[in-house]
Design an enzyme around this catalytic site. Structure first.
Site, PDB file in Angstrom:
ATOM      1  N   LYS A   1       6.715  66.627 -30.427  1.00  0.00           N
ATOM      2  CA  LYS A   1       6.159  65.850 -29.554  1.00  0.00           C
ATOM      3  C   LYS A   1       4.941  65.193 -30.029  1.00  0.00           C
ATOM      4  O   LYS A   1       4.009  65.195 -29.611  1.00  0.00           O
ATOM      5  CB  LYS A   1       6.173  66.155 -28.043  1.00  0.00           C
ATOM      6  CG  LYS A   1       5.780  65.148 -26.979  1.00  0.00           C
ATOM      7  CD  LYS A   1       7.094  64.268 -26.802  1.00  0.00           C
ATOM      8  CE  LYS A   1       6.795  63.065 -25.897  1.00  0.00           C
ATOM      9  NZ  LYS A   1       7.811  62.096 -25.627  1.00  0.00           N
TER      10      LYS A   1
ATOM     11  N   TYR B   1       4.281  79.796 -23.780  1.00  0.00           N
ATOM     12  CA  TYR B   1       4.620  81.010 -23.320  1.00  0.00           C
ATOM     13  C   TYR B   1       3.578  82.096 -23.129  1.00  0.00           C
ATOM     14  O   TYR B   1       3.673  83.012 -22.270  1.00  0.00           O
ATOM     15  CB  TYR B   1       5.658  81.768 -23.835  1.00  0.00           C
ATOM     16  CG  TYR B   1       7.111  81.137 -23.432  1.00  0.00           C
ATOM     17  CD1 TYR B   1       7.489  79.686 -23.522  1.00  0.00           C
ATOM     18  CD2 TYR B   1       8.245  81.855 -22.993  1.00  0.00           C
ATOM     19  CE1 TYR B   1       8.639  79.271 -23.156  1.00  0.00           C
ATOM     20  CE2 TYR B   1       9.292  81.481 -22.583  1.00  0.00           C
ATOM     21  CZ  TYR B   1       9.641  80.219 -22.463  1.00  0.00           C
ATOM     22  OH  TYR B   1      10.774  79.632 -22.293  1.00  0.00           O
TER      23      TYR B   1
ATOM     24  N   ASP C   1      12.474  64.459 -26.818  1.00  0.00           N
ATOM     25  CA  ASP C   1      13.053  63.730 -26.163  1.00  0.00           C
ATOM     26  C   ASP C   1      14.482  63.064 -26.830  1.00  0.00           C
ATOM     27  O   ASP C   1      15.508  63.203 -26.264  1.00  0.00           O
ATOM     28  CB  ASP C   1      12.292  63.061 -25.496  1.00  0.00           C
ATOM     29  CG  ASP C   1      11.248  61.876 -26.261  1.00  0.00           C
ATOM     30  OD1 ASP C   1      11.480  62.388 -27.332  1.00  0.00           O
ATOM     31  OD2 ASP C   1      11.002  60.891 -25.594  1.00  0.00           O
TER      32      ASP C   1
ATOM     33  N   ASP D   1      13.546  76.833 -26.044  1.00  0.00           N
ATOM     34  CA  ASP D   1      14.167  77.473 -24.879  1.00  0.00           C
ATOM     35  C   ASP D   1      15.031  76.254 -24.374  1.00  0.00           C
ATOM     36  O   ASP D   1      16.271  76.530 -23.933  1.00  0.00           O
ATOM     37  CB  ASP D   1      13.104  77.808 -23.956  1.00  0.00           C
ATOM     38  CG  ASP D   1      13.657  78.130 -22.528  1.00  0.00           C
ATOM     39  OD1 ASP D   1      14.569  79.103 -22.484  1.00  0.00           O
ATOM     40  OD2 ASP D   1      13.061  77.855 -21.494  1.00  0.00           O
TER      41      ASP D   1
ATOM     42  N   ASP E   1      19.552  75.869 -24.582  1.00  0.00           N
ATOM     43  CA  ASP E   1      20.562  75.864 -23.561  1.00  0.00           C
ATOM     44  C   ASP E   1      21.538  74.632 -23.713  1.00  0.00           C
ATOM     45  O   ASP E   1      22.623  74.705 -23.450  1.00  0.00           O
ATOM     46  CB  ASP E   1      20.011  75.877 -22.068  1.00  0.00           C
ATOM     47  CG  ASP E   1      19.701  77.039 -21.505  1.00  0.00           C
ATOM     48  OD1 ASP E   1      19.614  78.108 -22.377  1.00  0.00           O
ATOM     49  OD2 ASP E   1      19.569  77.060 -20.295  1.00  0.00           O
TER      50      ASP E   1
HETATM   51  C1  IPM Z   1      15.776  82.703 -22.807  1.00  0.00           C
HETATM   52  C2  IPM Z   1      15.364  82.928 -21.393  1.00  0.00           C
HETATM   53  C3  IPM Z   1      13.987  83.678 -21.322  1.00  0.00           C
HETATM   54  C4  IPM Z   1      13.005  82.493 -22.003  1.00  0.00           C
HETATM   55  C5  IPM Z   1      13.383  83.735 -20.001  1.00  0.00           C
HETATM   56  C6  IPM Z   1      14.486  84.631 -19.134  1.00  0.00           C
HETATM   57  C7  IPM Z   1      11.962  84.452 -20.048  1.00  0.00           C
HETATM   58  O1  IPM Z   1      15.492  81.610 -20.629  1.00  0.00           O
HETATM   59  O2  IPM Z   1      15.755  83.660 -23.459  1.00  0.00           O
HETATM   60  O3  IPM Z   1      16.063  81.785 -23.395  1.00  0.00           O
HETATM   61  O4  IPM Z   1      12.457  81.526 -21.355  1.00  0.00           O
HETATM   62  O5  IPM Z   1      12.581  82.661 -23.287  1.00  0.00           O
HETATM   63 MN    MN Z   2      16.296  80.072 -21.871  1.00  0.00          MN
END
Ligand code: IPM
Ligand code: MN
Length: 360
Positions: A195, A146, A227, A251, A255
Protein backbone atom coordinates in the site's frame (compact mmCIF):
# COMPACT_ATOMS: atom_id res chain seq x y z
CA UNK A 1 14.46 -42.62 7.85
CA UNK A 2 13.28 -41.95 11.40
CA UNK A 3 11.50 -38.69 12.21
CA UNK A 4 9.97 -37.26 15.34
CA UNK A 5 6.86 -35.20 14.61
CA UNK A 6 5.23 -32.89 17.15
CA UNK A 7 1.44 -32.85 16.77
CA UNK A 8 -0.52 -29.81 17.90
CA UNK A 9 -4.03 -31.06 17.19
CA UNK A 10 -5.59 -28.00 18.82
CA UNK A 11 -9.31 -27.35 19.01
CA UNK A 12 -12.59 -28.06 17.26
CA UNK A 13 -12.05 -30.36 14.28
CA UNK A 14 -8.25 -30.24 14.88
CA UNK A 15 -7.97 -33.72 16.47
CA UNK A 16 -10.08 -35.41 13.73
CA UNK A 17 -8.09 -33.97 10.87
CA UNK A 18 -4.66 -34.53 12.41
CA UNK A 19 -5.72 -38.15 13.05
CA UNK A 20 -6.31 -38.40 9.31
CA UNK A 21 -2.84 -37.06 8.49
CA UNK A 22 -1.22 -39.39 11.06
CA UNK A 23 -2.96 -42.43 9.54
CA UNK A 24 -1.67 -41.41 6.11
CA UNK A 25 1.89 -40.81 7.38
CA UNK A 26 1.87 -44.22 9.08
CA UNK A 27 0.88 -45.83 5.80
CA UNK A 28 3.64 -43.96 3.96
CA UNK A 29 6.12 -45.08 6.63
CA UNK A 30 5.05 -48.70 6.20
CA UNK A 31 5.22 -48.58 2.43
CA UNK A 32 8.51 -46.69 2.05
CA UNK A 33 10.29 -48.00 5.14
CA UNK A 34 10.32 -44.91 7.36
CA UNK A 35 9.50 -44.57 11.00
CA UNK A 36 7.40 -41.58 12.01
CA UNK A 37 6.98 -41.06 15.72
CA UNK A 38 4.24 -38.70 16.93
CA UNK A 39 4.20 -36.64 20.11
CA UNK A 40 0.91 -34.93 21.00
CA UNK A 41 1.21 -31.52 22.62
CA UNK A 42 -1.19 -28.85 23.85
CA UNK A 43 -1.90 -25.53 22.16
CA UNK A 44 -5.02 -23.35 21.94
CA UNK A 45 -8.23 -23.68 23.94
CA UNK A 46 -7.29 -27.20 25.08
CA UNK A 47 -4.01 -25.82 26.49
CA UNK A 48 -5.81 -22.93 28.20
CA UNK A 49 -8.19 -25.37 29.86
CA UNK A 50 -5.37 -27.66 31.01
CA UNK A 51 -2.69 -25.11 31.97
CA UNK A 52 -4.14 -21.58 31.82
CA UNK A 53 -1.92 -20.65 28.87
CA UNK A 54 -2.50 -21.05 25.11
CA UNK A 55 1.07 -22.24 24.50
CA UNK A 56 2.82 -23.83 27.48
CA UNK A 57 6.62 -23.64 27.54
CA UNK A 58 6.72 -27.45 27.45
CA UNK A 59 5.02 -27.43 24.04
CA UNK A 60 7.57 -24.93 22.70
CA UNK A 61 10.51 -26.97 24.05
CA UNK A 62 9.21 -30.21 22.59
CA UNK A 63 8.51 -28.59 19.20
CA UNK A 64 12.08 -27.27 19.19
CA UNK A 65 13.27 -30.82 19.86
CA UNK A 66 11.18 -32.27 17.01
CA UNK A 67 11.99 -32.69 13.31
CA UNK A 68 8.77 -30.97 12.28
CA UNK A 69 5.38 -29.90 13.56
CA UNK A 70 1.92 -30.89 12.35
CA UNK A 71 -0.86 -28.56 13.39
CA UNK A 72 -4.64 -29.00 13.25
CA UNK A 73 -6.40 -25.74 14.12
CA UNK A 74 -6.81 -23.47 17.11
CA UNK A 75 -9.70 -21.34 18.30
CA UNK A 76 -12.82 -21.70 20.39
CA UNK A 77 -16.47 -21.38 19.48
CA UNK A 78 -17.77 -17.91 18.62
CA UNK A 79 -19.57 -16.55 21.67
CA UNK A 80 -17.60 -18.72 24.12
CA UNK A 81 -17.50 -16.14 26.92
CA UNK A 82 -14.72 -17.88 28.87
CA UNK A 83 -12.38 -17.45 25.91
CA UNK A 84 -13.61 -14.10 24.59
CA UNK A 85 -13.05 -12.30 27.87
CA UNK A 86 -9.37 -13.35 28.06
CA UNK A 87 -6.73 -10.63 27.55
CA UNK A 88 -5.08 -10.67 24.09
CA UNK A 89 -1.90 -12.49 25.12
CA UNK A 90 -3.86 -15.38 26.67
CA UNK A 91 -6.25 -15.98 23.79
CA UNK A 92 -5.86 -19.22 21.80
CA UNK A 93 -4.66 -17.33 18.69
CA UNK A 94 -1.79 -15.84 20.72
CA UNK A 95 -0.48 -19.40 21.09
CA UNK A 96 -0.28 -19.75 17.33
CA UNK A 97 1.59 -16.46 16.93
CA UNK A 98 3.98 -17.45 19.70
CA UNK A 99 4.85 -20.85 18.24
CA UNK A 100 5.48 -19.29 14.79
CA UNK A 101 7.80 -16.77 16.39
CA UNK A 102 9.51 -19.23 18.79
CA UNK A 103 10.37 -21.51 15.85
CA UNK A 104 11.48 -18.55 13.70
CA UNK A 105 9.03 -19.43 10.93
CA UNK A 106 9.14 -16.27 8.86
CA UNK A 107 8.01 -17.81 5.59
CA UNK A 108 4.43 -18.98 5.15
CA UNK A 109 3.47 -20.60 1.86
CA UNK A 110 -0.23 -20.87 1.05
CA UNK A 111 -0.86 -22.46 -2.32
CA UNK A 112 -4.32 -21.89 -3.80
CA UNK A 113 -5.09 -24.20 -6.66
CA UNK A 114 -8.24 -25.13 -8.48
CA UNK A 115 -8.47 -28.95 -8.40
CA UNK A 116 -9.84 -30.03 -11.81
CA UNK A 117 -12.20 -32.55 -10.17
CA UNK A 118 -13.67 -29.73 -8.04
CA UNK A 119 -14.01 -27.03 -10.71
CA UNK A 120 -17.76 -27.03 -10.10
CA UNK A 121 -17.20 -25.76 -6.55
CA UNK A 122 -15.44 -22.59 -7.76
CA UNK A 123 -17.67 -19.59 -6.96
CA UNK A 124 -16.32 -17.52 -9.85
CA UNK A 125 -17.95 -17.21 -13.28
CA UNK A 126 -17.16 -20.18 -15.51
CA UNK A 127 -15.19 -18.20 -18.11
CA UNK A 128 -12.95 -16.85 -15.32
CA UNK A 129 -12.46 -20.23 -13.63
CA UNK A 130 -11.66 -21.88 -16.96
CA UNK A 131 -8.46 -19.85 -17.23
CA UNK A 132 -7.28 -21.71 -14.12
CA UNK A 133 -6.12 -20.75 -10.63
CA UNK A 134 -2.68 -21.85 -9.50
CA UNK A 135 -1.00 -19.36 -7.22
CA UNK A 136 0.99 -19.36 -4.00
CA UNK A 137 0.73 -16.64 -1.39
CA UNK A 138 4.16 -16.15 0.21
CA UNK A 139 3.31 -14.45 3.48
CA UNK A 140 5.83 -12.92 5.88
CA UNK A 141 4.83 -14.54 9.17
CA UNK A 142 6.69 -13.18 12.19
CA UNK A 143 6.90 -9.44 11.60
CA UNK A 144 4.77 -6.43 10.79
CA UNK A 145 1.68 -5.31 12.66
CA UNK A 146 1.12 -8.74 14.24
CA UNK A 147 4.27 -8.31 16.30
CA UNK A 148 4.77 -4.51 16.34
CA UNK A 149 4.35 -2.22 19.30
CA UNK A 150 0.74 -1.99 20.47
CA UNK A 151 -1.12 -0.46 23.32
CA UNK A 152 -3.87 1.72 24.68
CA UNK A 153 -3.97 5.15 26.21
CA UNK A 154 -6.30 8.03 26.89
CA UNK A 155 -6.28 11.20 24.79
CA UNK A 156 -8.53 14.05 23.69
CA UNK A 157 -10.94 11.66 22.00
CA UNK A 158 -11.11 9.44 25.04
CA UNK A 159 -9.52 6.01 25.12
CA UNK A 160 -7.42 5.03 22.10
CA UNK A 161 -5.60 1.93 20.89
CA UNK A 162 -2.84 1.40 18.35
CA UNK A 163 -0.87 -1.33 16.55
CA UNK A 164 2.30 -0.70 14.56
CA UNK A 165 3.36 -1.95 11.13
CA UNK A 166 7.16 -2.03 11.06
CA UNK A 167 9.49 -3.91 8.71
CA UNK A 168 13.28 -3.95 8.50
CA UNK A 169 15.26 -4.38 5.29
CA UNK A 170 16.46 -7.78 6.54
CA UNK A 171 12.91 -9.01 7.14
CA UNK A 172 11.72 -7.97 3.69
CA UNK A 173 14.83 -9.30 1.95
CA UNK A 174 14.59 -12.80 3.35
CA UNK A 175 10.90 -13.27 2.53
CA UNK A 176 11.40 -11.69 -0.92
CA UNK A 177 14.15 -14.26 -1.65
CA UNK A 178 11.76 -17.08 -0.74
CA UNK A 179 9.23 -15.69 -3.21
CA UNK A 180 11.74 -15.26 -6.05
CA UNK A 181 13.31 -18.70 -5.47
CA UNK A 182 9.84 -20.22 -5.60
CA UNK A 183 8.96 -18.28 -8.75
CA UNK A 184 12.08 -19.72 -10.43
CA UNK A 185 10.62 -23.20 -9.87
CA UNK A 186 7.20 -22.09 -11.16
CA UNK A 187 6.04 -19.64 -13.83
CA UNK A 188 8.68 -16.97 -13.00
CA UNK A 189 6.32 -14.19 -11.96
CA UNK A 190 6.19 -12.42 -8.59
CA UNK A 191 3.43 -9.97 -7.69
CA UNK A 192 4.52 -7.96 -4.65
CA UNK A 193 1.64 -6.54 -2.63
CA UNK A 194 1.80 -3.24 -0.79
CA UNK A 195 0.00 0.00 0.00
CA UNK A 196 2.90 2.21 -1.09
CA UNK A 197 0.56 5.06 -2.04
CA UNK A 198 -0.10 5.56 1.69
CA UNK A 199 2.21 3.62 3.99
CA UNK A 200 5.92 4.31 4.61
CA UNK A 201 6.48 0.67 5.58
CA UNK A 202 5.13 -0.28 2.13
CA UNK A 203 7.47 2.15 0.39
CA UNK A 204 10.43 0.45 2.07
CA UNK A 205 8.92 -2.95 1.21
CA UNK A 206 8.73 -1.99 -2.46
CA UNK A 207 12.31 -0.64 -2.54
CA UNK A 208 13.75 -3.77 -0.95
CA UNK A 209 11.75 -6.13 -3.19
CA UNK A 210 13.05 -4.30 -6.28
CA UNK A 211 16.62 -4.65 -5.01
CA UNK A 212 16.21 -8.38 -4.45
CA UNK A 213 14.62 -8.69 -7.91
CA UNK A 214 17.93 -7.65 -9.48
CA UNK A 215 19.34 -11.03 -8.35
CA UNK A 216 16.61 -12.77 -10.40
CA UNK A 217 16.70 -11.31 -13.91
CA UNK A 218 14.51 -14.12 -15.26
CA UNK A 219 11.64 -13.37 -12.89
CA UNK A 220 9.07 -10.77 -13.84
CA UNK A 221 8.09 -8.51 -10.93
CA UNK A 222 4.77 -6.65 -10.68
CA UNK A 223 3.90 -4.28 -7.84
CA UNK A 224 0.23 -4.28 -6.91
CA UNK A 225 -1.66 -2.27 -4.32
CA UNK A 226 -3.45 -4.46 -1.83
CA UNK A 227 -6.93 -3.06 -2.56
CA UNK A 228 -6.47 -3.64 -6.27
CA UNK A 229 -5.21 -7.17 -5.52
CA UNK A 230 -8.44 -7.95 -3.66
CA UNK A 231 -10.29 -6.99 -6.82
CA UNK A 232 -7.94 -8.72 -9.28
CA UNK A 233 -8.24 -12.01 -7.38
CA UNK A 234 -11.90 -12.27 -8.30
CA UNK A 235 -11.63 -10.55 -11.67
CA UNK A 236 -8.64 -12.39 -13.15
CA UNK A 237 -6.93 -14.82 -10.76
CA UNK A 238 -5.05 -16.62 -13.55
CA UNK A 239 -2.65 -13.64 -13.74
CA UNK A 240 -1.06 -14.63 -10.39
CA UNK A 241 1.83 -17.02 -9.88
CA UNK A 242 3.70 -16.08 -6.68
CA UNK A 243 2.03 -13.41 -4.52
CA UNK A 244 4.47 -11.85 -2.04
CA UNK A 245 2.90 -10.19 1.00
CA UNK A 246 3.43 -8.77 4.46
CA UNK A 247 1.93 -10.60 7.42
CA UNK A 248 -1.42 -8.79 7.55
CA UNK A 249 -1.97 -8.44 3.79
CA UNK A 250 -1.19 -12.15 3.37
CA UNK A 251 -3.63 -13.07 6.11
CA UNK A 252 -6.45 -11.26 4.33
CA UNK A 253 -5.62 -12.14 0.74
CA UNK A 254 -4.95 -15.83 1.43
CA UNK A 255 -8.51 -16.30 2.69
CA UNK A 256 -9.78 -14.76 -0.52
CA UNK A 257 -7.38 -16.83 -2.65
CA UNK A 258 -8.53 -20.00 -0.90
CA UNK A 259 -12.22 -19.19 -1.27
CA UNK A 260 -12.07 -18.60 -5.00
CA UNK A 261 -10.82 -22.17 -5.46
CA UNK A 262 -14.00 -23.34 -3.73
CA UNK A 263 -12.06 -25.76 -1.61
CA UNK A 264 -10.92 -24.25 1.66
CA UNK A 265 -11.09 -27.78 3.09
CA UNK A 266 -8.45 -28.87 0.57
CA UNK A 267 -5.68 -26.33 0.97
CA UNK A 268 -2.44 -27.01 2.83
CA UNK A 269 0.25 -24.64 4.06
CA UNK A 270 3.81 -24.66 5.28
CA UNK A 271 5.73 -22.31 7.55
CA UNK A 272 9.51 -22.43 7.51
CA UNK A 273 12.48 -20.47 8.79
CA UNK A 274 16.22 -20.89 8.65
CA UNK A 275 16.15 -24.65 9.34
CA UNK A 276 14.35 -27.65 7.89
CA UNK A 277 12.00 -27.76 10.87
CA UNK A 278 8.67 -26.46 9.68
CA UNK A 279 5.10 -26.19 10.80
CA UNK A 280 2.46 -27.64 8.52
CA UNK A 281 -1.23 -26.91 8.81
CA UNK A 282 -4.44 -26.73 6.81
CA UNK A 283 -5.38 -23.15 6.04
CA UNK A 284 -8.91 -23.53 7.40
CA UNK A 285 -9.84 -22.98 11.04
CA UNK A 286 -11.12 -25.09 13.91
CA UNK A 287 -14.80 -25.08 12.80
CA UNK A 288 -16.16 -25.83 16.29
CA UNK A 289 -19.70 -26.01 14.92
CA UNK A 290 -18.97 -29.28 13.09
CA UNK A 291 -16.43 -30.77 15.53
CA UNK A 292 -16.95 -34.36 16.66
CA UNK A 293 -19.45 -35.16 13.89
CA UNK A 294 -16.91 -36.83 11.61
CA UNK A 295 -17.89 -34.62 8.68
CA UNK A 296 -14.78 -32.40 8.50
CA UNK A 297 -12.63 -32.79 5.40
CA UNK A 298 -9.19 -34.19 6.37
CA UNK A 299 -7.63 -33.54 2.93
CA UNK A 300 -6.03 -30.15 3.69
CA UNK A 301 -4.22 -31.64 6.68
CA UNK A 302 -3.26 -34.75 4.72
CA UNK A 303 -1.82 -32.55 1.96
CA UNK A 304 0.01 -30.55 4.65
CA UNK A 305 1.66 -33.80 5.72
CA UNK A 306 2.73 -34.29 2.09
CA UNK A 307 4.30 -30.81 2.13
CA UNK A 308 6.17 -31.79 5.30
CA UNK A 309 7.60 -34.86 3.61
CA UNK A 310 8.77 -32.84 0.62
CA UNK A 311 9.99 -29.63 2.25
CA UNK A 312 11.26 -30.73 5.68
CA UNK A 313 12.32 -34.34 5.08
CA UNK A 314 13.32 -34.24 1.37
CA UNK A 315 10.99 -37.12 0.52
CA UNK A 316 9.41 -36.02 -2.79
CA UNK A 317 8.37 -39.53 -3.89
CA UNK A 318 6.48 -40.10 -0.67
CA UNK A 319 4.82 -36.69 -0.97
CA UNK A 320 3.75 -37.51 -4.50
CA UNK A 321 2.27 -40.83 -3.34
CA UNK A 322 -0.03 -38.94 -0.96
CA UNK A 323 -1.03 -36.35 -3.57
CA UNK A 324 -1.73 -39.06 -6.14
CA UNK A 325 -3.89 -40.96 -3.64
CA UNK A 326 -5.91 -37.79 -2.92
CA UNK A 327 -6.40 -37.16 -6.64
CA UNK A 328 -7.43 -40.78 -7.21
CA UNK A 329 -10.09 -40.64 -4.50
CA UNK A 330 -11.47 -37.39 -5.92
CA UNK A 331 -11.47 -38.79 -9.46
CA UNK A 332 -13.43 -41.78 -8.19
CA UNK A 333 -16.08 -39.31 -7.03
CA UNK A 334 -15.69 -39.47 -3.25
CA UNK A 335 -16.48 -36.19 -1.48
CA UNK A 336 -16.80 -34.94 2.06
CA UNK A 337 -19.81 -32.69 2.76
CA UNK A 338 -17.94 -29.40 2.14
CA UNK A 339 -17.03 -30.32 -1.46
CA UNK A 340 -20.10 -32.44 -2.24
CA UNK A 341 -21.87 -31.93 -5.56
CA UNK A 342 -24.55 -33.71 -7.53
CA UNK A 343 -23.80 -37.27 -8.63
CA UNK A 344 -20.83 -37.66 -6.27
CA UNK A 345 -20.47 -40.11 -3.38
CA UNK A 346 -20.60 -38.43 0.02
CA UNK A 347 -18.40 -39.89 2.75
CA UNK A 348 -17.53 -39.10 6.37
CA UNK A 349 -14.15 -37.60 7.28
CA UNK A 350 -12.74 -40.87 8.64
CA UNK A 351 -13.97 -42.71 5.54
CA UNK A 352 -12.15 -40.19 3.33
CA UNK A 353 -8.95 -40.86 5.28
CA UNK A 354 -9.38 -44.63 4.88
CA UNK A 355 -9.93 -44.29 1.13
CA UNK A 356 -6.73 -42.25 0.79
CA UNK A 357 -4.72 -44.64 2.99
CA UNK A 358 -5.92 -47.58 0.87
CA UNK A 359 -4.67 -45.95 -2.31
CA UNK A 360 -1.14 -45.27 -1.09
C1 IPM B 1 -4.18 -17.58 9.90
C2 IPM B 1 -5.06 -17.19 11.05
C3 IPM B 1 -4.19 -16.63 12.15
C4 IPM B 1 -3.50 -15.39 11.59
C5 IPM B 1 -4.93 -16.29 13.45
C6 IPM B 1 -5.73 -17.47 13.96
C7 IPM B 1 -3.99 -15.77 14.50
O1 IPM B 1 -6.05 -16.32 10.65
O2 IPM B 1 -3.30 -18.44 10.08
O3 IPM B 1 -4.38 -17.05 8.80
O4 IPM B 1 -4.09 -14.30 11.59
O5 IPM B 1 -2.36 -15.52 11.17
MN1 MN C 1 -6.09 -15.95 8.49
Amino acid sequence: MKKHIAVLAGDGIGPEITDGAIAVLNKVGEKFGHEFEFEHLLMGVCAIEATGEPLPQYTIDRCLASDSVLLGAVGGAVGDKRIEKLPGHLRPEAGLLKIRSALGLYSNLRPAKLFPALAGACPLRKDIAERGIDLVVVRELIGGIYFGDRGRGVGEGGEFAYDTEKYSVMEVERIARIAFDLAMRRRKHVTSIDKANVLESSRLWREVVHNVAKEYPEVELTDMLVDNTAMQLVKNPSQFDVVLTSNIFGDILSDEAAMITGSIGMLASSSLGATKRGLYEPIHGSAPDIAGKDIANPIATILSAAMMLRDSFDLPEEAKAIEAAVNAVLDEGYRTADIMSEGMKQVKGSEMTRLIVDRI
